[in-house]
Each structure stands twice: as C-alpha cells, then as structure tokens.
Design a protein around this motif. Structure first.
Motif, PDB file in Angstrom:
ATOM      1  N   ILE A  46       0.837  -1.201   0.000  1.00 17.74           N
ATOM      2  CA  ILE A  46       0.000   0.000   0.000  1.00 17.74           C
ATOM      3  C   ILE A  46       0.873   1.252   0.000  1.00 17.74           C
ATOM      4  O   ILE A  46       0.651   2.187  -0.769  1.00 17.74           O
ATOM      5  CB  ILE A  46      -0.958   0.001   1.212  1.00 17.74           C
ATOM      6  N   VAL A  47       1.872   1.275   0.863  1.00 22.48           N
ATOM      7  CA  VAL A  47       2.753   2.442   0.925  1.00 22.48           C
ATOM      8  C   VAL A  47       3.554   2.567  -0.372  1.00 22.48           C
ATOM      9  O   VAL A  47       3.700   3.663  -0.917  1.00 22.48           O
ATOM     10  CB  VAL A  47       3.677   2.385   2.155  1.00 22.48           C
ATOM     11  N   ASP A  48       4.058   1.445  -0.886  1.00 27.65           N
ATOM     12  CA  ASP A  48       4.783   1.471  -2.164  1.00 27.65           C
ATOM     13  C   ASP A  48       3.908   2.062  -3.259  1.00 27.65           C
ATOM     14  O   ASP A  48       4.346   2.919  -4.032  1.00 27.65           O
ATOM     15  CB  ASP A  48       5.219   0.060  -2.583  1.00 27.65           C
ATOM     16  N   ALA A  49       2.669   1.597  -3.332  1.00 30.73           N
ATOM     17  CA  ALA A  49       1.756   2.082  -4.365  1.00 30.73           C
ATOM     18  C   ALA A  49       1.502   3.582  -4.198  1.00 30.73           C
ATOM     19  O   ALA A  49       1.459   4.320  -5.184  1.00 30.73           O
ATOM     20  CB  ALA A  49       0.437   1.312  -4.305  1.00 30.73           C
ATOM     21  N   TYR A  50       1.360   4.025  -2.958  1.00 26.37           N
ATOM     22  CA  TYR A  50       1.148   5.457  -2.721  1.00 26.37           C
ATOM     23  C   TYR A  50       2.346   6.263  -3.217  1.00 26.37           C
ATOM     24  O   TYR A  50       2.187   7.233  -3.952  1.00 26.37           O
ATOM     25  CB  TYR A  50       0.911   5.751  -1.233  1.00 26.37           C
ATOM     26  N   VAL A  51       3.535   5.857  -2.817  1.00 29.52           N
ATOM     27  CA  VAL A  51       4.739   6.595  -3.212  1.00 29.52           C
ATOM     28  C   VAL A  51       4.876   6.602  -4.732  1.00 29.52           C
ATOM     29  O   VAL A  51       5.114   7.649  -5.336  1.00 29.52           O
ATOM     30  CB  VAL A  51       5.998   6.000  -2.539  1.00 29.52           C
ATOM     31  N   LEU A  52       4.711   5.443  -5.347  1.00 33.10           N
ATOM     32  CA  LEU A  52       4.869   5.358  -6.802  1.00 33.10           C
ATOM     33  C   LEU A  52       3.804   6.163  -7.539  1.00 33.10           C
ATOM     34  O   LEU A  52       4.092   6.791  -8.554  1.00 33.10           O
ATOM     35  CB  LEU A  52       4.847   3.894  -7.257  1.00 33.10           C
ATOM     36  N   SER A  53       2.592   6.179  -7.017  1.00 29.87           N
ATOM     37  CA  SER A  53       1.529   6.915  -7.699  1.00 29.87           C
ATOM     38  C   SER A  53       1.704   8.433  -7.575  1.00 29.87           C
ATOM     39  O   SER A  53       1.202   9.175  -8.410  1.00 29.87           O
ATOM     40  CB  SER A  53       0.155   6.496  -7.177  1.00 29.87           C
ATOM     41  N   LYS A 144      13.464  16.716  -3.349  1.00 32.27           N
ATOM     42  CA  LYS A 144      12.029  16.456  -3.194  1.00 32.27           C
ATOM     43  C   LYS A 144      11.769  14.994  -2.840  1.00 32.27           C
ATOM     44  O   LYS A 144      10.887  14.697  -2.037  1.00 32.27           O
ATOM     45  CB  LYS A 144      11.272  16.819  -4.479  1.00 32.27           C
ATOM     46  N   PHE A 145      12.539  14.084  -3.429  1.00 30.11           N
ATOM     47  CA  PHE A 145      12.365  12.663  -3.117  1.00 30.11           C
ATOM     48  C   PHE A 145      12.715  12.388  -1.657  1.00 30.11           C
ATOM     49  O   PHE A 145      11.991  11.684  -0.958  1.00 30.11           O
ATOM     50  CB  PHE A 145      13.216  11.789  -4.043  1.00 30.11           C
ATOM     51  N   ARG A 146      13.836  12.951  -1.197  1.00 29.22           N
ATOM     52  CA  ARG A 146      14.244  12.743   0.197  1.00 29.22           C
ATOM     53  C   ARG A 146      13.191  13.302   1.155  1.00 29.22           C
ATOM     54  O   ARG A 146      12.866  12.684   2.175  1.00 29.22           O
ATOM     55  CB  ARG A 146      15.594  13.397   0.484  1.00 29.22           C
ATOM     56  N   VAL A 147      12.643  14.461   0.833  1.00 29.10           N
ATOM     57  CA  VAL A 147      11.609  15.068   1.668  1.00 29.10           C
ATOM     58  C   VAL A 147      10.351  14.202   1.664  1.00 29.10           C
ATOM     59  O   VAL A 147       9.747  13.969   2.717  1.00 29.10           O
ATOM     60  CB  VAL A 147      11.298  16.517   1.213  1.00 29.10           C
ATOM     61  N   LEU A 148       9.962  13.700   0.504  1.00 27.82           N
ATOM     62  CA  LEU A 148       8.801  12.816   0.414  1.00 27.82           C
ATOM     63  C   LEU A 148       8.999  11.586   1.292  1.00 27.82           C
ATOM     64  O   LEU A 148       8.105  11.198   2.044  1.00 27.82           O
ATOM     65  CB  LEU A 148       8.564  12.391  -1.043  1.00 27.82           C
ATOM     66  N   GLU A 149      10.181  10.993   1.229  1.00 26.52           N
ATOM     67  CA  GLU A 149      10.469   9.816   2.056  1.00 26.52           C
ATOM     68  C   GLU A 149      10.373  10.139   3.545  1.00 26.52           C
ATOM     69  O   GLU A 149       9.795   9.368   4.317  1.00 26.52           O
ATOM     70  CB  GLU A 149      11.871   9.284   1.758  1.00 26.52           C
TER      71      GLU A 149
END
Length: 173
Positions: A46-53, A144-149
C-alpha cells in the motif's frame, strides 16, 4: 490537500496492518506470524503504491524521467524492505534462542555472523540504489524525493505510536 490525505490513508493502513501483525504474532506464535507477515506485506504494498503513484507529481518528473525512475524507486524500496525484514528475522531468532535458554555459542556465533553480514550488505545495497536513482534526477528532484520519504516515515511513526497497544496516545484516540 489531496496528496496529504492520500499519505494519511496509506500510512494509516500500514500502521494498522503492522500493529495487527505484531499483535497476531505475539498472541498466536508461529501461526499468528504467518498471518502477520501477510498483513505486513500488504501494508508495504500500500505504501509502495502510494509513493509510486505520487512520484511523478511530487518530483515534477517528465514522462521520460518517470519511466526511468519507476524501476529504480521500486528496487530501492524492495531492497530497504528486504534488509529490514531480514535483520528483524535474525534478531527475532536470536531473541527466541536466548529466552528459551537453548542458545549455544555456535548458534549465537552463526546468527551474529548473519546479522553482521546483513548489516554490511543491506545499507550498501540501499546506498547503491540511491546513487542510481540520484543519477536519473536533478538536484531539486533528489531533494524532493528525500523530503517525500521523510514525510512518509514521520507520518508512519506517528500512526504506529498511536496504534501500538498500551501507548498513551493510542488509548486516548
């Protein structure tokens, strides 16, 4: 606002699944562990799908970049998860052996060796994955990726703290 509510939903589902998995494993021993692992895997998906989407929008990726970055992010998340789960498994096995009183020196040496190997290889693999991802991103997109993580991790910690049985926050909410 839409992005934030999606993050909250994904994090809530992950927290609930992991808390349920932990409770099931503690209550049901090996039988509960199998169900808990399935819930945990579903929560990770679920989390993977959220991040990828949300990756393309959050990082402002072009379509070409998105096609290149998608497998890199998937590999990064998979390698992180594999390291986390493998390390937890070895530590759980050591804990069980020690608590049962049947931990021989040879067994402990073997488990410690496996743990040290994992602790050396896992972070190195994740670092390599991040370097490959960074090579496909601009410095702004890397940031932005690091902040998202970090945002996802922080929200998950908050929700996990609330979901844990006996936590002061969880009992009030």
């Amino acid at each position: 606002m839409k992005k934030r509510s999606g993050l909250v939903l994904a994090a809530s589902l992950l927290a609930a699944a992991i808390a349920s998995a932990d409770a099931g494993a503690q209550a049901g021993g090996a039988r509960g562990e199998g169900r808990g692992q399935g819930r945990r895997e579903e929560a990770f998906r679920i989390v993977d799908a959220y991040v990828l989407s949300h990756l393309q929008e959050s990082l402002a990726l072009s379509d070409e970049q998105y096609v290149k970055v998608l497998p890199l992010v998937t590999k990064l998340q998979s390698d992180r998860r594999d390291f986390f789960l493998s390390r937890a498994r070895v530590l759980r096995e050591m804990r069980r052996s020690l608590r049962a009183g049947g931990a021989s020196e040879a067994t402990l040496v073997e488990k410690l060796s496996e743990l040290k190997r994992l602790e050396g290889e896992g972070p190195a693999r994740v670092k390599s994955d991040l370097e490959a991802l960074d090579a496909a991103l601009t410095p702004r997109q890397q940031a932005k990726f690091r902040v998202l993580e970090v945002e996802v991790e922080q929200r998950l910690r908050e929700l996990m703290g609330r979901a844990r049985p006996g936590s002061a926050r969880g009992s009030r909410d």
